[in-house]
Design an enzyme around this catalytic site. Structure first.
Site, PDB file in Angstrom:
ATOM      1  N   ASP A  23      51.928  39.554  37.139  1.00  0.00           N
ATOM      2  CA  ASP A  23      52.409  38.174  37.268  1.00  0.00           C
ATOM      3  C   ASP A  23      51.560  37.394  38.274  1.00  0.00           C
ATOM      4  O   ASP A  23      51.004  37.969  39.210  1.00  0.00           O
ATOM      5  CB  ASP A  23      53.884  38.199  37.711  1.00  0.00           C
ATOM      6  CG  ASP A  23      54.571  36.869  37.467  1.00  0.00           C
ATOM      7  OD1 ASP A  23      54.053  36.045  36.682  1.00  0.00           O
ATOM      8  OD2 ASP A  23      55.628  36.632  38.069  1.00  0.00           O
ATOM      9  N   GLY A  26      49.131  32.047  36.564  1.00  0.00           N
ATOM     10  CA  GLY A  26      49.258  30.587  36.582  1.00  0.00           C
ATOM     11  C   GLY A  26      49.099  30.040  37.995  1.00  0.00           C
ATOM     12  O   GLY A  26      48.359  29.084  38.222  1.00  0.00           O
ATOM     13  N   TRP A  28      47.651  31.467  40.520  1.00  0.00           N
ATOM     14  CA  TRP A  28      46.277  31.733  40.981  1.00  0.00           C
ATOM     15  C   TRP A  28      45.357  30.599  40.542  1.00  0.00           C
ATOM     16  O   TRP A  28      44.532  30.110  41.315  1.00  0.00           O
ATOM     17  CB  TRP A  28      45.808  33.065  40.396  1.00  0.00           C
ATOM     18  CG  TRP A  28      44.478  33.551  40.870  1.00  0.00           C
ATOM     19  CD1 TRP A  28      44.240  34.359  41.945  1.00  0.00           C
ATOM     20  CD2 TRP A  28      43.198  33.291  40.261  1.00  0.00           C
ATOM     21  NE1 TRP A  28      42.887  34.617  42.053  1.00  0.00           N
ATOM     22  CE2 TRP A  28      42.228  33.971  41.026  1.00  0.00           C
ATOM     23  CE3 TRP A  28      42.783  32.555  39.162  1.00  0.00           C
ATOM     24  CZ2 TRP A  28      40.869  33.942  40.719  1.00  0.00           C
ATOM     25  CZ3 TRP A  28      41.429  32.514  38.851  1.00  0.00           C
ATOM     26  CH2 TRP A  28      40.491  33.216  39.631  1.00  0.00           C
ATOM     27  N   ASN A  71      57.564  35.149  25.979  1.00  0.00           N
ATOM     28  CA  ASN A  71      56.365  34.355  26.284  1.00  0.00           C
ATOM     29  C   ASN A  71      55.940  33.430  25.130  1.00  0.00           C
ATOM     30  O   ASN A  71      55.150  32.502  25.334  1.00  0.00           O
ATOM     31  CB  ASN A  71      55.179  35.249  26.666  1.00  0.00           C
ATOM     32  CG  ASN A  71      55.281  35.828  28.059  1.00  0.00           C
ATOM     33  OD1 ASN A  71      54.776  36.910  28.357  1.00  0.00           O
ATOM     34  ND2 ASN A  71      55.937  35.112  28.955  1.00  0.00           N
ATOM     35  N   SER A 193      62.495  40.919  34.414  1.00  0.00           N
ATOM     36  CA  SER A 193      61.898  40.167  33.304  1.00  0.00           C
ATOM     37  C   SER A 193      61.864  40.934  31.978  1.00  0.00           C
ATOM     38  O   SER A 193      60.850  40.913  31.279  1.00  0.00           O
ATOM     39  CB  SER A 193      60.486  39.691  33.676  1.00  0.00           C
ATOM     40  OG  SER A 193      60.522  38.839  34.785  1.00  0.00           O
TER      41      SER A 193
END
Ligand code: FPP
Length: 243
Positions: A23, A26, A28, A71, A193
């Site tokens: 995870d 995004g 980063w 996702n 998750s």
């Protein structure tokens, strides 16, 4: 990854199966004022090195969460980029790895039918290239822990087998890999998750703040040391804890 400069941390039979929730791609990218897809590219680029390091450290089974059943709710452009990155990774990196490394194979967890046709075919090709090797990477793609349990239960019904814990364990996507001893989650969130809900019943969790594209050898070593510092009881008591 720094693994060459110092002696590699080696695992023993207590830690042969490791799973990772990759995870933070995004965030980063956002930190670099770049689109989320830039983070996914960077995240894909470190997978090969990570797997080779884990293999060298003595881990035998690595399960990576690449794409969940949820996702698909992301923007189509982002989903397309991830699917293309996975295809490219399998085609350019994994096929080559399997050809030169007789100890390596890859399996896919999740229903392949929902994947783009080209990717689905590549997954099947990769799975057929090598099987039952000393090191196995399970790539979770269109994977959900709930879907995994429902899928296994349906298989048992189809085969007329009783629904028992032992039978579900035989028909979940990760079989015959053992349940993960350790699940590492990067990106700092304390959430499961929908990952390995059945298999992770007694796994140790380590949550790292590191964002996935920055995941390094030091992060692995830190997670492994944390794992070895814990007392696993599997719901029972360890010797000397009876009083
Ligand atoms: C989570 O980060 C990451 C994903 C949903 C996708 C993971 C994909 C890769 C690592 C690259 C492609 C995979 C392979 C196997 C080549 P996020 O986007 O949720 O990050 P955020 O929490 O910072 O938003």
């Amino acid at each position: 990854m720094g693994s060459k400069e110092k002696e590699l941390f080696k695992v023993d039979d207590r830690l042969r199966s490791v799973a990772i929730i990759m995870d933070g791609n995004g965030r980063w990218a956002k930190k670099r004022l770049m689109p989320r897809t830039f983070g996914h590219k960077a995240g894909a680029a470190i997978i090969e090195k990570t797997l080779m390091t884990l293999k060298e450290m003595g881990v035998h089974h690595v399960t990576l969460y690449a794409f969940s059943t949820e996702n698909w709710k992301r923007p189509k452009e982002e989903v397309d980029v991830i699917m293309n990155l996975v295809y490219k990774y399998l085609d350019e990196v994994v096929c080559d790895r399997i050809r030169k490394d007789p100890d390596f194979s890859m399996k896919f967890l999740g229903d392949k039918n929902a994947l783009p046709e080209k990717l689905r075919e590549k997954c099947i090709e990769v799975e057929n290239m090598a099987k039952d090797t000393p090191f196995v990477c399970n790539l979770a793609l269109n994977y959900g822990g709930r879907d995994d349990i429902v899928h296994a239960a349906n298989e048992l019904v189809r085969l007329g087998l009783p629904i028992t814990e032992e039978n579900i364990s035989k028909y979940i996507y990760t079989a015959p890999s053992p349940d993960p001893d350790l699940i590492i989650r990067t990106g700092g969130d304390f959430r499961v998750s929908n990952f390995l809900l059945w298999q992770g019943a007694y796994s140790e969790y380590v949550i790292l703040d590191t964002l996935w594209p920055d995941f390094s050898y030091e992060d692995i070593e830190k997670s492994f040391k944390e794992f070895y510092s814990r007392k696993r009881r599997f719901g029972g008591l360890n010797e000397g804890e009876e009083e």
